[in-house]
Design an enzyme around this catalytic site. Structure first.
Site, PDB file in Angstrom:
ATOM      1  N   ALA A 168      28.346 -44.643 -34.147  1.00 49.85           N
ATOM      2  CA  ALA A 168      27.655 -44.472 -32.869  1.00 49.85           C
ATOM      3  C   ALA A 168      28.654 -44.010 -31.818  1.00 49.85           C
ATOM      4  O   ALA A 168      29.851 -44.277 -31.920  1.00 49.85           O
ATOM      5  CB  ALA A 168      27.021 -45.795 -32.447  1.00 49.85           C
TER       6      ALA A 168
ATOM      7  N   GLU B 267      29.591 -21.425 -44.087  1.00 54.41           N
ATOM      8  CA  GLU B 267      30.809 -22.234 -44.077  1.00 54.41           C
ATOM      9  C   GLU B 267      30.464 -23.648 -43.635  1.00 54.41           C
ATOM     10  O   GLU B 267      29.787 -23.836 -42.650  1.00 54.41           O
ATOM     11  CB  GLU B 267      31.824 -21.588 -43.119  1.00 54.41           C
ATOM     12  CG  GLU B 267      33.163 -22.254 -43.100  1.00 54.41           C
ATOM     13  CD  GLU B 267      33.660 -22.543 -44.506  1.00 54.41           C
ATOM     14  OE1 GLU B 267      33.909 -21.598 -45.247  1.00 54.41           O
ATOM     15  OE2 GLU B 267      33.774 -23.736 -44.863  1.00 54.41           O
TER      16      GLU B 267
ATOM     17  N   CYS C 209      28.019 -26.368 -33.524  1.00 51.23           N
ATOM     18  CA  CYS C 209      27.012 -26.187 -34.582  1.00 51.23           C
ATOM     19  C   CYS C 209      25.763 -27.051 -34.471  1.00 51.23           C
ATOM     20  O   CYS C 209      24.656 -26.548 -34.631  1.00 51.23           O
ATOM     21  CB  CYS C 209      27.658 -26.452 -35.930  1.00 51.23           C
ATOM     22  SG  CYS C 209      28.740 -25.117 -36.423  1.00 51.23           S
TER      23      CYS C 209
ATOM     24  N   ASP D 184      39.235  -8.601 -34.789  1.00 52.92           N
ATOM     25  CA  ASP D 184      38.441  -9.117 -33.674  1.00 52.92           C
ATOM     26  C   ASP D 184      38.457  -8.082 -32.550  1.00 52.92           C
ATOM     27  O   ASP D 184      39.374  -7.271 -32.448  1.00 52.92           O
ATOM     28  CB  ASP D 184      39.043 -10.441 -33.178  1.00 52.92           C
ATOM     29  CG  ASP D 184      38.039 -11.302 -32.450  1.00 52.92           C
ATOM     30  OD1 ASP D 184      37.650 -12.345 -33.004  1.00 52.92           O
ATOM     31  OD2 ASP D 184      37.635 -10.941 -31.326  1.00 52.92           O
TER      32      ASP D 184
ATOM     33  N   LYS E 101      22.193 -24.278 -44.927  1.00 51.89           N
ATOM     34  CA  LYS E 101      23.187 -24.485 -43.865  1.00 51.89           C
ATOM     35  C   LYS E 101      22.530 -25.142 -42.656  1.00 51.89           C
ATOM     36  O   LYS E 101      23.051 -26.134 -42.106  1.00 51.89           O
ATOM     37  CB  LYS E 101      23.808 -23.135 -43.487  1.00 51.89           C
ATOM     38  CG  LYS E 101      24.650 -23.150 -42.244  1.00 51.89           C
ATOM     39  CD  LYS E 101      25.962 -23.893 -42.417  1.00 51.89           C
ATOM     40  CE  LYS E 101      26.650 -24.038 -41.088  1.00 51.89           C
ATOM     41  NZ  LYS E 101      28.003 -24.458 -41.130  1.00 51.89           N
ATOM     42  N   LEU E 102      21.376 -24.621 -42.252  1.00 56.52           N
ATOM     43  CA  LEU E 102      20.687 -25.224 -41.099  1.00 56.52           C
ATOM     44  C   LEU E 102      20.283 -26.653 -41.421  1.00 56.52           C
ATOM     45  O   LEU E 102      20.447 -27.567 -40.599  1.00 56.52           O
ATOM     46  CB  LEU E 102      19.422 -24.427 -40.753  1.00 56.52           C
ATOM     47  CG  LEU E 102      19.582 -23.018 -40.214  1.00 56.52           C
ATOM     48  CD1 LEU E 102      18.232 -22.488 -39.753  1.00 56.52           C
ATOM     49  CD2 LEU E 102      20.558 -22.997 -39.061  1.00 56.52           C
TER      50      LEU E 102
ATOM     51  N   ARG F 161      22.080 -45.346 -51.251  1.00 55.40           N
ATOM     52  CA  ARG F 161      21.094 -44.284 -51.004  1.00 55.40           C
ATOM     53  C   ARG F 161      21.303 -43.708 -49.608  1.00 55.40           C
ATOM     54  O   ARG F 161      20.898 -42.598 -49.306  1.00 55.40           O
ATOM     55  CB  ARG F 161      19.663 -44.829 -51.129  1.00 55.40           C
ATOM     56  CG  ARG F 161      19.320 -45.286 -52.526  1.00 55.40           C
ATOM     57  CD  ARG F 161      18.013 -46.039 -52.539  1.00 55.40           C
ATOM     58  NE  ARG F 161      18.069 -47.231 -51.681  1.00 55.40           N
ATOM     59  CZ  ARG F 161      17.044 -48.059 -51.509  1.00 55.40           C
ATOM     60  NH1 ARG F 161      15.879 -47.814 -52.089  1.00 55.40           N
ATOM     61  NH2 ARG F 161      17.171 -49.130 -50.741  1.00 55.40           N
TER      62      ARG F 161
ATOM     63  N   LEU G  72      32.884 -26.073 -43.165  1.00 55.14           N
ATOM     64  CA  LEU G  72      34.058 -26.782 -42.654  1.00 55.14           C
ATOM     65  C   LEU G  72      33.748 -27.473 -41.325  1.00 55.14           C
ATOM     66  O   LEU G  72      32.912 -26.990 -40.547  1.00 55.14           O
ATOM     67  CB  LEU G  72      35.248 -25.836 -42.478  1.00 55.14           C
ATOM     68  CG  LEU G  72      35.219 -24.739 -41.418  1.00 55.14           C
ATOM     69  CD1 LEU G  72      35.585 -25.256 -40.034  1.00 55.14           C
ATOM     70  CD2 LEU G  72      36.194 -23.645 -41.803  1.00 55.14           C
TER      71      LEU G  72
END
Ligand code: UDX
Ligand code: UDX
Ligand code: ADP
Length: 491
Positions: free
Chosen positions: A268, A161, A276, A36, A220-221, A260, A163
């Site tokens: 809620a 990912e 994300c 990093d 992913k999106l 389904r 997670l």
């Protein structure tokens, strides 16, 4: 197929750190080096106090660190020694220029890719782990190819990912699926197989899905957009529940038993947060707009609008119940993280609830078991939020103890579903508060009947909790559309 012996991960954040720790644990024959730019972050990974809180993470790091898991800022060295490089850098939503408020800012990805091209002296597999827009792999590929040293070849893969924070280690050890996208060429397929062989050391083949690069990036999106949509959908129903007397937990149960639909992600609450959901939905909206699919973009944007509405609705409910004014009143916020079991506050609904209440002049006292006071102050004084930092310092206090936090307050509002909030001594809290004492359950985790018996005026998302006869709710109050709250009058 070349065997992968050394993996480097650029970016030691919420994704890179836990993912690589688990890879190191499950693949003792592979050396994993996490690098990093931030020395502070790396020092924390090398210390007893890790930079992020995740149940089970410390144990995995302690088992592997110094054996086959290493954290450092030696980025160039780590790039050179690697057979495979994960790019796990941050991709925040742009807050300036073209695509402002929607497009992801890819400057960190671009700079990581340029760094690789500048220093790599051997062939590499480069894997995008960070959530990126569709076609980002193509951009990474172009940067690498245009800047590569003679004779060096790259394969760029997409391996998003999935997670979730708070359950990262569990998710990494036992994922629903691993998705790997690559070029549909013999070299591309070979690279996909090489990465798959890493995961195959602890995950069965059926759960390792191989697709083309774009399907992987879009999946992913889409996955995050679908999950966020479920939360916004149940939150939209919670508003209808409050106005009709239906109970959102009962409705969620009834809906979720339809296989389904399924049970998960139907809780809620005060709105979704996290790094994300909002970012990825906006990313999808931006993609649709760029592709001239404006109707599709508008459809997904509603997920965000509903989330904004929910956060505002909760804050408005607090103001309304406190006799339409909170100016100078102390209100306690229980929980500041965007969900339980994490110290992460990115896009946390608590930030926005606090902001709305501060704008109304409330004095806010905040308690969270894992979020550091410094982080809370940074969030509330972030220029993007638009609050006056002087006002924030004057009106906000951060407590280390939930009982201190609620002392002499008019109301407390649960904004994160920490388990410990279910175990607090609410009779003691009630005694210490001003009367009438209000309890606002933004996460539907408290025992409402018990709170009512203690004497609290209780309000919960998606429910009409019975209050004592002298409750201000009994007199008939208007909701934010100006309509009568039918059920509240009925109770
Ligand atoms: C629906 C509900 O399923 C049922 O529980 C309720 O009692 C009545 O409404 P129905 O309309 O008979 O039943 O059929 P359903 O199988 O739900 O399909 C509805 C429409 O959605 C059809 O046109 C179907 O072709 C379409 N559909 C369904 C899709 O396009 N894709 C899917 O994945 C599922
Ligand atoms: C999410 C996805 O779940 C994960 O697969 C992806 O890799 C990253 O984004 P995360 O943001 O860590 O993970 O947490 P998640 O559990 O999905 O919760 C997101 C937000 O939605 C939280 O604020 C949570 O409180 C809220 N939420 C979730 C609800 O309000 N109700 C629910 O039923 C579920
Ligand atoms: P995520 O949730 O996606 O893991 P984080 O913000 O937690 O995001 O972590 C991303 C990390 O990537 C940060 O620690 C940041 O310092 C690091 N980073 C960003 N750009 C680079 C780069 N070019 N080289 C190395 N590290 C980088």
């Amino acid at each position: 197929m070349k065997e992968i012996k050394t993996i480097t991960c650029i970016g030691a954040g919420y994704v890179g750190g836990p993912t690589c720790s688990v890879i190191a644990q499950k693949c003792p024959g592979v050396n994993v080096h996490v690098v990093d730019l931030s020395q502070e972050r790396i020092d924390a990974w090398n210390s007893d106090s890790l930079p992020i809180y995740e149940p089970g993470l410390k144990e995995v790091v302690e088992e592997t660190r110094g054996k086959n898991l290493f954290f450092s800022t030696k980025i160039d060295e780590a790039i050179n020694e690697a057979d495979l490089i994960f790019i796990s850098v941050n991709t925040p939503t742009k807050n300036f220029g073209l695509g402002k408020g929607r497009a992801p800012d890819l400057k960190y990805i671009e700079s990581a890719a340029r760094n690789i091209a500048n220093v790599a002296r051997e062939n590499k597999i480069v894997v995008e782990k960070s959530t990126v827009p569709v076609k980002a792999a193509e951009s990474i590929s172009r940067i690498l190819k245009c800047n590569r040293k003679a004779g060096i070849r790259y394969q760029v893969l997409s391996n998003p990912e999935f997670l979730a924070e708070g359950t990262a280690i569990k998710d990494l050890l036992n994922p629903d699926r691993i998705l790997i996208g690559g070029e549909q060429t013999p070299e591309g397929k070979e690279a996909v197989d090489a990465l798959a062989s890493i995961y195959a050391q602890w995950i069965d083949d059926e759960r390792i899905i191989k697709t083309n690069t774009w399907s992987s990036e879009l999946s992913k999106l889409a996955a995050n957009a679908f999950l966020a949509q479920r939360v916004s959908s149940i939150n939209s129903i919670s508003a209808v529940c409050e106005a009709t007397g239906a109970d959102v937990d009962e409705v969620a149960k009834a809906i979720g038993l339809d296989n389904r639909i399924g049970k998960k992600f139907l809780k809620a609450g005060v709105g979704f947060g996290g790094s994300c959901f909002q970012k990825d939905v906006l990313n999808l909206v931006y993609l649709c707009e760029a592709l001239n699919l404006s109707e599709v973009g508008a459809y997904w944007h509603q997920v965000i609008s509903m989330n904004e509405y929910q956060k505002k609705r909760f804050a408005s409910l607090i103001v309304k119940c406190l006799f339409n004014t909170v100016t100078g009143k102390k209100i306690s916020i229980l929980g500041f993280a965007f969900k339980k079991d994490t110290g992460d506050t990115r896009e946390s609904p608590a930030i926005y609830v606090t902001k709305y209440l501060l704008e109304e002049g409330a004095k806010i006292s905040i308690y969270d078991p894992k979020v550091k006071a410094k982080q809370i102050m940074m969030d509330l004084t972030d220029p993007q939020l638009g609050l006056d930092p002087e006002k924030v310092h004057k009106l906000v206090t951060i407590e280390k103890d939930p009982y201190e936090c609620c002392q002499k307050s008019h109301a407390f509002a649960v904004c994160t579903e920490w388990n410990e909030f279910q175990e607090l001594d609410y009779a003691r809290i009630y005694q210490s508060m001003l009367k009438p004492a209000f309890a606002f359950d933004g996460r539907l985790i408290l025992d409402h009947d018990k709170l009512v018996r203690i004497g609290f005026q209780v309000e919960a998302i998606g429910k009409c909790v019975h209050s004592l006869p002298d409750s201000p709710m009994e007199s008939g109050i208007n909701d934010i559309f100006g309509k009568q709250l039918l059920a509240r009058n009925r109770s």
